[in-house]
Design an enzyme around this catalytic site. Sequence first.
Site, PDB file in Angstrom:
ATOM      1  N   ASP A  82       0.848  -1.187   0.000  1.00  0.00           N
ATOM      2  CA  ASP A  82       0.000   0.000   0.000  1.00  0.00           C
ATOM      3  C   ASP A  82       0.882   1.234   0.000  1.00  0.00           C
ATOM      4  O   ASP A  82       2.095   1.160   0.258  1.00  0.00           O
ATOM      5  CB  ASP A  82      -0.926  -0.002   1.216  1.00  0.00           C
ATOM      6  CG  ASP A  82      -2.128   0.926   1.050  1.00  0.00           C
ATOM      7  OD1 ASP A  82      -2.204   1.630   0.027  1.00  0.00           O
ATOM      8  OD2 ASP A  82      -2.983   0.949   1.954  1.00  0.00           O
ATOM      9  N   SER A  85      -0.027   9.038   1.393  1.00  0.00           N
ATOM     10  CA  SER A  85       0.538  10.383   1.342  1.00  0.00           C
ATOM     11  C   SER A  85      -0.017  11.195   2.497  1.00  0.00           C
ATOM     12  O   SER A  85      -1.185  11.023   2.885  1.00  0.00           O
ATOM     13  CB  SER A  85       0.189  11.062   0.017  1.00  0.00           C
ATOM     14  OG  SER A  85       0.497  12.450   0.064  1.00  0.00           O
ATOM     15  N   ARG A 170     -10.607  15.530  13.683  1.00  0.00           N
ATOM     16  CA  ARG A 170      -9.319  16.237  13.608  1.00  0.00           C
ATOM     17  C   ARG A 170      -9.415  17.447  12.700  1.00  0.00           C
ATOM     18  O   ARG A 170      -8.799  18.481  12.949  1.00  0.00           O
ATOM     19  CB  ARG A 170      -8.226  15.291  13.110  1.00  0.00           C
ATOM     20  CG  ARG A 170      -7.699  14.334  14.162  1.00  0.00           C
ATOM     21  CD  ARG A 170      -6.818  13.266  13.539  1.00  0.00           C
ATOM     22  NE  ARG A 170      -5.761  13.849  12.734  1.00  0.00           N
ATOM     23  CZ  ARG A 170      -5.215  13.232  11.669  1.00  0.00           C
ATOM     24  NH1 ARG A 170      -5.658  12.058  11.285  1.00  0.00           N
ATOM     25  NH2 ARG A 170      -4.250  13.799  11.015  1.00  0.00           N
ATOM     26  N   LYS A 189      -4.907   1.864   9.933  1.00  0.00           N
ATOM     27  CA  LYS A 189      -5.551   1.324   8.741  1.00  0.00           C
ATOM     28  C   LYS A 189      -4.651   0.310   8.046  1.00  0.00           C
ATOM     29  O   LYS A 189      -5.111  -0.727   7.575  1.00  0.00           O
ATOM     30  CB  LYS A 189      -5.911   2.460   7.777  1.00  0.00           C
ATOM     31  CG  LYS A 189      -6.967   3.406   8.315  1.00  0.00           C
ATOM     32  CD  LYS A 189      -7.447   4.377   7.268  1.00  0.00           C
ATOM     33  CE  LYS A 189      -6.448   5.469   6.970  1.00  0.00           C
ATOM     34  NZ  LYS A 189      -6.401   6.501   8.015  1.00  0.00           N
ATOM     35  N   LYS A 190      -3.365   0.596   7.997  1.00  0.00           N
ATOM     36  CA  LYS A 190      -2.447  -0.320   7.321  1.00  0.00           C
ATOM     37  C   LYS A 190      -2.281  -1.616   8.105  1.00  0.00           C
ATOM     38  O   LYS A 190      -2.129  -2.694   7.522  1.00  0.00           O
ATOM     39  CB  LYS A 190      -1.094   0.360   7.115  1.00  0.00           C
ATOM     40  CG  LYS A 190      -1.172   1.718   6.427  1.00  0.00           C
ATOM     41  CD  LYS A 190      -2.054   1.697   5.186  1.00  0.00           C
ATOM     42  CE  LYS A 190      -2.213   3.078   4.589  1.00  0.00           C
ATOM     43  NZ  LYS A 190      -3.177   3.097   3.467  1.00  0.00           N
TER      44      LYS A 190
END
Length: 409
Positions: A82, A85, A170, A189-190
């Site tokens: 994955d 950025s 946020r 998430k990763k």
Amino acid sequence: PSPLPALIRKKRDGERLEDAEIRNFVRGVTEGTAQQGQIGAMLMAIRLRGMDAAETLALTQAMASSGRTLAWPPAWHGLLVDKHSTGGVGDKVSLALAPALAACGCKVPMISGRGLGHTGGTLDKLEAVPGFRVSQSPEEMRHILARVGCCIVGQSAELVPADRVLYGLRDVTATVDSLPLITASILSKKAAERLSALVLDVKFGEAALYPTQESARELARSLVEVGAHLGIRTAALLTRMEQPLGRAVGNALEVLEALECLGGGGPRDLRHLVTALGHPCPCATPMSLFPPRPYPHRASEPLHVPVPNVPVPQAGVTPVSLSPMSLSPRLGAPPCPCPQCPCPPRLGSPPCPCPQCPCPPGWVQQVRALPLARVLHGLGAGRARAGDPVNPRVGAELLVGTGQHLRAG
């Protein structure tokens, strides 16, 4: 467990939170027992007081465990990669890199987010495509990966639900640039994706979350270290974000530019960054995704080596890659070249601007990304509050670039 106000007070006063206390906070976020005001107060306390490496790792693990963890076939071991950025203006790299890596043999289960602050979000860009569905179940993700090798989805109630709540808050609590919150948001998430490898594009400059290279390097170091503790091979690139990436800024326009890039065209800086980020991925075997070009960056070589008898689709998108997301293959077709064509603009592109007043000759010294992003944000390309709608038709196309000479007129 300690009540949430006590945890907020503890972090507000600069004390370290224990792993169990962090898990208690995340559990309150996920189960809905924590009020939005309390969550916002904790986010601001973390933003002002920070977290050490152990706290950041504990927050990441707690968020990753807040939902379902994805499971993949054993044959995909070592192929799951994955990219992420930290956000920029005109940053549509994920839209081109995910299918490029899939064409190289990787499996790319990309869980993305929406726009934060003045930066665009990958999901917002994809939803500019009529009918594109960013909400997919784990079973649907596995089916799509088996068919086309990549998918880009959003956080759901099943996948990292804690980050889904925190991510939206946020943006409206001015805590977007918190290093531990960024690290935990990205890597939770990763971790849920059960990745083999991850490549990170950490941006710095006026239009990035971090203005200086030193602060961006600190974030990159945090991401790489926490990623290693999670068992993910992680690499980070520092890239400058002073001017927009590519020529298009705005959700619909950026999708079209990503398609152009996949077809071998598009702006040089976009192609260069896509290939540079694809280089660290272990399964990115050489393939002629882009025509060979004399770029000075050696990292771009693997994706430039031509492979005989491997045709590249003109538009960069084939019917097989569109159908799993319930889309029409016609969306990937190149635009009609006839100026009198009655067909409507693809993806609701804005009309061409009127000619401007004549300008004197000169050289373009700078194209600043931040003022442009703020103008487009105010016109509806971004959101001021979580849940606000985004207008995909708001955008701008840069007609000139830095260093370009302009004639009078």
